[in-house]
Design a protein around this motif. Structure first.
Motif, PDB file in Angstrom:
ATOM      1  N   PRO A  78     -23.525  43.142 -45.353  1.00  0.00           N
ATOM      2  CA  PRO A  78     -22.455  42.157 -45.083  1.00  0.00           C
ATOM      3  C   PRO A  78     -23.169  40.931 -44.009  1.00  0.00           C
ATOM      4  CG  PRO A  78     -21.589  44.360 -44.308  1.00  0.00           C
ATOM      5  CD  PRO A  78     -22.763  44.614 -45.221  1.00  0.00           C
ATOM      6  N   TYR A  79     -24.049  41.428 -43.546  1.00  0.00           N
ATOM      7  CA  TYR A  79     -25.007  40.505 -42.548  1.00  0.00           C
ATOM      8  C   TYR A  79     -25.968  39.600 -43.091  1.00  0.00           C
ATOM      9  CZ  TYR A  79     -27.287  39.567 -38.095  1.00  0.00           C
ATOM     10  OH  TYR A  79     -27.540  38.613 -37.187  1.00  0.00           O
ATOM     11  N   CYS A  80     -26.783  40.354 -43.868  1.00  0.00           N
ATOM     12  CA  CYS A  80     -28.022  39.396 -44.264  1.00  0.00           C
ATOM     13  C   CYS A  80     -27.909  39.232 -45.581  1.00  0.00           C
ATOM     14  CB  CYS A  80     -29.279  40.203 -44.025  1.00  0.00           C
ATOM     15  SG  CYS A  80     -29.608  41.763 -45.283  1.00  0.00           S
ATOM     16  N   GLU A  81     -26.739  39.759 -46.319  1.00  0.00           N
ATOM     17  CA  GLU A  81     -26.248  39.492 -47.694  1.00  0.00           C
ATOM     18  C   GLU A  81     -27.312  40.026 -48.818  1.00  0.00           C
ATOM     19  OE1 GLU A  81     -24.720  35.527 -47.929  1.00  0.00           O
ATOM     20  OE2 GLU A  81     -22.878  36.197 -46.964  1.00  0.00           O
ATOM     21  N   ALA A  82     -27.960  40.852 -48.452  1.00  0.00           N
ATOM     22  CA  ALA A  82     -29.218  41.386 -49.466  1.00  0.00           C
ATOM     23  C   ALA A  82     -28.613  42.499 -50.142  1.00  0.00           C
ATOM     24  CB  ALA A  82     -30.422  41.985 -48.793  1.00  0.00           C
ATOM     25  N   TYR A  83     -29.215  42.685 -51.466  1.00  0.00           N
ATOM     26  CA  TYR A  83     -28.633  43.882 -52.218  1.00  0.00           C
ATOM     27  C   TYR A  83     -29.437  45.117 -52.033  1.00  0.00           C
ATOM     28  CZ  TYR A  83     -24.810  41.353 -54.378  1.00  0.00           C
ATOM     29  OH  TYR A  83     -23.583  40.538 -54.533  1.00  0.00           O
ATOM     30  N   PHE A  84     -28.916  46.549 -51.816  1.00  0.00           N
ATOM     31  CA  PHE A  84     -29.561  47.604 -51.519  1.00  0.00           C
ATOM     32  C   PHE A  84     -29.045  48.806 -51.992  1.00  0.00           C
ATOM     33  CE2 PHE A  84     -27.424  49.142 -48.142  1.00  0.00           C
ATOM     34  CZ  PHE A  84     -26.737  48.047 -47.463  1.00  0.00           C
ATOM     35  N   PRO A  85     -29.592  49.813 -52.383  1.00  0.00           N
ATOM     36  CA  PRO A  85     -28.874  51.089 -52.834  1.00  0.00           C
ATOM     37  C   PRO A  85     -28.238  51.686 -51.864  1.00  0.00           C
ATOM     38  CG  PRO A  85     -31.314  51.266 -53.191  1.00  0.00           C
ATOM     39  CD  PRO A  85     -31.255  50.009 -52.245  1.00  0.00           C
ATOM     40  N   LYS A  86     -27.172  52.115 -52.121  1.00  0.00           N
ATOM     41  CA  LYS A  86     -25.749  52.285 -51.107  1.00  0.00           C
ATOM     42  C   LYS A  86     -26.522  53.706 -50.189  1.00  0.00           C
ATOM     43  CE  LYS A  86     -20.850  53.590 -50.743  1.00  0.00           C
ATOM     44  NZ  LYS A  86     -19.754  53.716 -51.182  1.00  0.00           N
ATOM     45  N   ARG A  87     -27.195  54.542 -50.837  1.00  0.00           N
ATOM     46  CA  ARG A  87     -27.517  55.926 -50.185  1.00  0.00           C
ATOM     47  C   ARG A  87     -28.701  55.597 -49.015  1.00  0.00           C
ATOM     48  NH1 ARG A  87     -31.288  58.873 -54.751  1.00  0.00           N
ATOM     49  NH2 ARG A  87     -29.446  58.908 -55.997  1.00  0.00           N
ATOM     50  N   ASN A  88     -29.196  54.348 -49.272  1.00  0.00           N
ATOM     51  CA  ASN A  88     -30.256  53.905 -48.277  1.00  0.00           C
ATOM     52  C   ASN A  88     -29.796  53.079 -47.060  1.00  0.00           C
ATOM     53  OD1 ASN A  88     -32.127  55.152 -49.922  1.00  0.00           O
ATOM     54  ND2 ASN A  88     -32.935  53.004 -50.628  1.00  0.00           N
ATOM     55  N   GLY A  89     -28.316  52.776 -47.007  1.00  0.00           N
ATOM     56  CA  GLY A  89     -27.741  51.993 -46.166  1.00  0.00           C
ATOM     57  C   GLY A  89     -27.480  52.680 -45.121  1.00  0.00           C
ATOM     58  N   VAL A  90     -27.405  51.913 -43.825  1.00  0.00           N
ATOM     59  CA  VAL A  90     -26.777  52.358 -42.580  1.00  0.00           C
ATOM     60  C   VAL A  90     -25.364  52.019 -42.443  1.00  0.00           C
ATOM     61  CG1 VAL A  90     -27.106  51.880 -40.144  1.00  0.00           C
ATOM     62  CG2 VAL A  90     -29.078  51.321 -41.627  1.00  0.00           C
TER      63      VAL A  90
END
Ligand SMILES: [Zn+2]
Length: 87
Positions: A48-60
């Motif tokens: 929601p901050y930089c609007e990049a897509y990434f795998p949820k498991r790698n998310g903070v």
């Protein structure tokens, strides 16, 4: 009785013609649902901050107003918190 065989033959021909089409549709459904179940653990979400897509498991992870938010990096999480403080 002959008419019955003609109708049966036509029905069989229709079945032979339509089956590969129906089969393809069926396969499409199966593979997409398989992909869907495989993705549960590895779903792509938007930062929601930089609007990049990434795998949820790698998310903070960050919990904000009872909402689970995920960021691509701690830097983005810090930036988001900073932005929330300002507004
Ligand atoms: Zn980010």
């Amino acid at each position: 009785m002959i008419r019955f065989f003609i109708i049966a033959g036509l029905a069989y021909l229709c079945y032979r013609v339509l089956k590969p089409i129906a089969g393809q549709h069926g396969f499409g459904k199966v593979s997409s649902s398989e992909r869907g179940t495989g993705k549960i653990d590895d779903v792509m979400i938007k930062d929601p901050y930089c609007e990049a897509y990434f795998p949820k498991r790698n998310g903070v992870h960050y919990r904000h107003n009872g909402e689970d938010l995920y960021f691509c990096s701690e830097k983005c999480r810090a930036g988001f918190i900073e932005r929330k403080k300002q507004s």
